[in-house]
Design a protein around this motif. Structure first.
Motif, PDB file in Angstrom:
ATOM      1  N   TYR A 277       0.827  -1.205   0.000  1.00  0.00           N
ATOM      2  CA  TYR A 277       0.000   0.000   0.000  1.00  0.00           C
ATOM      3  C   TYR A 277       0.867   1.262   0.000  1.00  0.00           C
ATOM      4  O   TYR A 277       0.631   2.185  -0.766  1.00  0.00           O
ATOM      5  CB  TYR A 277      -0.941   0.013   1.206  1.00  0.00           C
ATOM      6  CG  TYR A 277      -1.780   1.268   1.276  1.00  0.00           C
ATOM      7  CD1 TYR A 277      -2.814   1.479   0.371  1.00  0.00           C
ATOM      8  CD2 TYR A 277      -1.521   2.254   2.218  1.00  0.00           C
ATOM      9  CE1 TYR A 277      -3.576   2.642   0.410  1.00  0.00           C
ATOM     10  CE2 TYR A 277      -2.275   3.411   2.265  1.00  0.00           C
ATOM     11  CZ  TYR A 277      -3.302   3.600   1.368  1.00  0.00           C
ATOM     12  OH  TYR A 277      -4.042   4.750   1.399  1.00  0.00           O
TER      13      TYR A 277
ATOM     14  N   GLU B  61      -5.194  -6.200  -2.908  1.00  0.00           N
ATOM     15  CA  GLU B  61      -6.616  -6.177  -3.264  1.00  0.00           C
ATOM     16  C   GLU B  61      -7.486  -5.807  -2.059  1.00  0.00           C
ATOM     17  O   GLU B  61      -8.554  -5.244  -2.206  1.00  0.00           O
ATOM     18  CB  GLU B  61      -7.057  -7.533  -3.821  1.00  0.00           C
ATOM     19  CG  GLU B  61      -6.450  -7.871  -5.163  1.00  0.00           C
ATOM     20  CD  GLU B  61      -6.917  -6.952  -6.266  1.00  0.00           C
ATOM     21  OE1 GLU B  61      -8.106  -6.577  -6.274  1.00  0.00           O
ATOM     22  OE2 GLU B  61      -6.086  -6.607  -7.133  1.00  0.00           O
ATOM     23  N   ARG B  62      -7.012  -6.145  -0.862  1.00  0.00           N
ATOM     24  CA  ARG B  62      -7.778  -5.926   0.365  1.00  0.00           C
ATOM     25  C   ARG B  62      -6.831  -5.462   1.463  1.00  0.00           C
ATOM     26  O   ARG B  62      -5.747  -6.007   1.624  1.00  0.00           O
ATOM     27  CB  ARG B  62      -8.458  -7.239   0.742  1.00  0.00           C
ATOM     28  CG  ARG B  62      -9.378  -7.180   1.907  1.00  0.00           C
ATOM     29  CD  ARG B  62      -9.988  -8.583   2.091  1.00  0.00           C
ATOM     30  NE  ARG B  62     -10.771  -8.681   3.275  1.00  0.00           N
ATOM     31  CZ  ARG B  62     -12.087  -8.670   3.290  1.00  0.00           C
ATOM     32  NH1 ARG B  62     -12.761  -8.582   2.173  1.00  0.00           N
ATOM     33  NH2 ARG B  62     -12.744  -8.764   4.419  1.00  0.00           N
TER      34      ARG B  62
ATOM     35  N   LYS C 277      -7.485   0.028  -9.653  1.00  0.00           N
ATOM     36  CA  LYS C 277      -6.037  -0.151  -9.535  1.00  0.00           C
ATOM     37  C   LYS C 277      -5.277   0.989 -10.199  1.00  0.00           C
ATOM     38  O   LYS C 277      -4.271   1.459  -9.678  1.00  0.00           O
ATOM     39  CB  LYS C 277      -5.632  -1.487 -10.146  1.00  0.00           C
ATOM     40  CG  LYS C 277      -4.241  -1.922  -9.827  1.00  0.00           C
ATOM     41  CD  LYS C 277      -4.004  -3.336 -10.286  1.00  0.00           C
ATOM     42  CE  LYS C 277      -2.704  -3.840  -9.729  1.00  0.00           C
ATOM     43  NZ  LYS C 277      -2.493  -5.255  -9.974  1.00  0.00           N
TER      44      LYS C 277
ATOM     45  N   PHE D 249     -10.838  -2.368   3.644  1.00  0.00           N
ATOM     46  CA  PHE D 249     -11.001  -1.672   2.370  1.00  0.00           C
ATOM     47  C   PHE D 249     -10.662  -2.623   1.234  1.00  0.00           C
ATOM     48  O   PHE D 249      -9.799  -3.477   1.373  1.00  0.00           O
ATOM     49  CB  PHE D 249     -10.065  -0.456   2.289  1.00  0.00           C
ATOM     50  CG  PHE D 249     -10.511   0.694   3.132  1.00  0.00           C
ATOM     51  CD1 PHE D 249     -11.130   1.788   2.552  1.00  0.00           C
ATOM     52  CD2 PHE D 249     -10.309   0.702   4.501  1.00  0.00           C
ATOM     53  CE1 PHE D 249     -11.550   2.855   3.329  1.00  0.00           C
ATOM     54  CE2 PHE D 249     -10.721   1.756   5.280  1.00  0.00           C
ATOM     55  CZ  PHE D 249     -11.351   2.840   4.692  1.00  0.00           C
ATOM     56  N   ARG D 250     -11.359  -2.456   0.103  1.00  0.00           N
ATOM     57  CA  ARG D 250     -11.067  -3.249  -1.092  1.00  0.00           C
ATOM     58  C   ARG D 250     -10.608  -2.308  -2.197  1.00  0.00           C
ATOM     59  O   ARG D 250     -11.068  -1.161  -2.298  1.00  0.00           O
ATOM     60  CB  ARG D 250     -12.275  -4.068  -1.520  1.00  0.00           C
ATOM     61  CG  ARG D 250     -13.422  -3.254  -2.044  1.00  0.00           C
ATOM     62  CD  ARG D 250     -14.658  -4.109  -2.362  1.00  0.00           C
ATOM     63  NE  ARG D 250     -15.703  -3.347  -3.008  1.00  0.00           N
ATOM     64  CZ  ARG D 250     -16.439  -2.411  -2.439  1.00  0.00           C
ATOM     65  NH1 ARG D 250     -16.270  -2.112  -1.184  1.00  0.00           N
ATOM     66  NH2 ARG D 250     -17.360  -1.764  -3.117  1.00  0.00           N
ATOM     67  N   LEU D 251      -9.681  -2.786  -3.016  1.00  0.00           N
ATOM     68  CA  LEU D 251      -9.176  -2.016  -4.144  1.00  0.00           C
ATOM     69  C   LEU D 251     -10.223  -2.046  -5.253  1.00  0.00           C
ATOM     70  O   LEU D 251     -10.601  -3.117  -5.726  1.00  0.00           O
ATOM     71  CB  LEU D 251      -7.859  -2.618  -4.645  1.00  0.00           C
ATOM     72  CG  LEU D 251      -7.175  -1.923  -5.805  1.00  0.00           C
ATOM     73  CD1 LEU D 251      -6.786  -0.501  -5.429  1.00  0.00           C
ATOM     74  CD2 LEU D 251      -5.950  -2.713  -6.236  1.00  0.00           C
ATOM     75  N   THR D 252     -10.731  -0.880  -5.630  1.00  0.00           N
ATOM     76  CA  THR D 252     -11.773  -0.824  -6.666  1.00  0.00           C
ATOM     77  C   THR D 252     -11.272  -0.256  -7.986  1.00  0.00           C
ATOM     78  O   THR D 252     -11.902  -0.476  -9.014  1.00  0.00           O
ATOM     79  CB  THR D 252     -12.984   0.006  -6.180  1.00  0.00           C
ATOM     80  OG1 THR D 252     -12.535   1.311  -5.811  1.00  0.00           O
ATOM     81  CG2 THR D 252     -13.658  -0.666  -4.993  1.00  0.00           C
TER      82      THR D 252
ATOM     83  N   TYR E 231      -9.346   2.852  -3.032  1.00  0.00           N
ATOM     84  CA  TYR E 231      -9.891   1.826  -2.147  1.00  0.00           C
ATOM     85  C   TYR E 231     -11.248   2.294  -1.644  1.00  0.00           C
ATOM     86  O   TYR E 231     -11.490   3.488  -1.527  1.00  0.00           O
ATOM     87  CB  TYR E 231      -8.950   1.592  -0.950  1.00  0.00           C
ATOM     88  CG  TYR E 231      -7.722   0.808  -1.313  1.00  0.00           C
ATOM     89  CD1 TYR E 231      -7.697  -0.576  -1.164  1.00  0.00           C
ATOM     90  CD2 TYR E 231      -6.586   1.428  -1.797  1.00  0.00           C
ATOM     91  CE1 TYR E 231      -6.572  -1.306  -1.497  1.00  0.00           C
ATOM     92  CE2 TYR E 231      -5.458   0.711  -2.136  1.00  0.00           C
ATOM     93  CZ  TYR E 231      -5.456  -0.662  -1.981  1.00  0.00           C
ATOM     94  OH  TYR E 231      -4.338  -1.387  -2.317  1.00  0.00           O
TER      95      TYR E 231
ATOM     96  N   LYS F 180      -5.301   6.543  -2.600  1.00  0.00           N
ATOM     97  CA  LYS F 180      -3.939   6.417  -2.093  1.00  0.00           C
ATOM     98  C   LYS F 180      -3.158   7.671  -2.461  1.00  0.00           C
ATOM     99  O   LYS F 180      -3.281   8.185  -3.549  1.00  0.00           O
ATOM    100  CB  LYS F 180      -3.264   5.183  -2.704  1.00  0.00           C
ATOM    101  CG  LYS F 180      -1.921   4.902  -2.132  1.00  0.00           C
ATOM    102  CD  LYS F 180      -1.351   3.669  -2.787  1.00  0.00           C
ATOM    103  CE  LYS F 180       0.100   3.510  -2.532  1.00  0.00           C
ATOM    104  NZ  LYS F 180       0.938   4.592  -2.946  1.00  0.00           N
TER     105      LYS F 180
END
Length: 140
Positions: A68, A93-94, A123, A118-121, A128, A139
């Motif tokens: 991250y 991813e999470r 990339k 949190f989930r990566l929505t 996230y 980020k």
């Protein structure tokens, strides 16, 4: 400058210049009993400048935190003074308990013992979303 090699431990290489202290704090490396070397602004052909962290012990590193903060980091595992494994990171991813939801109406604000997940929505844009309230966290 001469920094000794390590016999057994971890070398975090290809850290974006200036990010090593963020990693140091996020991984709680100040709590370790072993030697930790932070080398800042090292000349790099590929990156121009980079930081390196050497940890003189075989510890467990949270790769999600590293991915991250800086997905370009290379994690080198050292045994008997030789690199035995290289791990190349990506954005996870999470994320669990790495970042916090800022939405005051999120359940995590009312129930602080809940994990911050949190989930990566996206990339490409490094976005996230909170799994509880769907709040966006980009980020930096």
């Amino acid at each position: 400058m001469n920094i000794d090699s390590i016999k057994r431990g971890i070398v975090l290489d290809h850290i974006k210049a200036g990010r090593s202290m963020d990693i140091y704090k996020s991984l709680h490396l100040d709590e370790l009993e072993c030697c930790v070397a932070i080398i800042k602004n090292v000349k790099s052909n590929a990156m121009g400048r980079k930081d390196i962290i050497k940890i003189d012990d075989d510890i467990t590193i949270d790769l999600n935190v590293l991915g991250y903060i800086d997905p370009g980091i290379t994690v080198n595992i050292i045994e008997d003074g030789v690199i035995v494994e290289k791990k190349h990171l990506e954005l996870p991813e999470r994320l669990t308990n790495v970042i916090r939801c800022k939405n005051p109406r999120c359940i995590t604000s009312v129930e602080p013992e809940l994990d911050q997940i949190f989930r990566l929505t996206d990339k490409t844009r490094q976005i996230y979303r909170c799994i509880y309230c769907d709040s966006e966290k980009k980020k930096k």
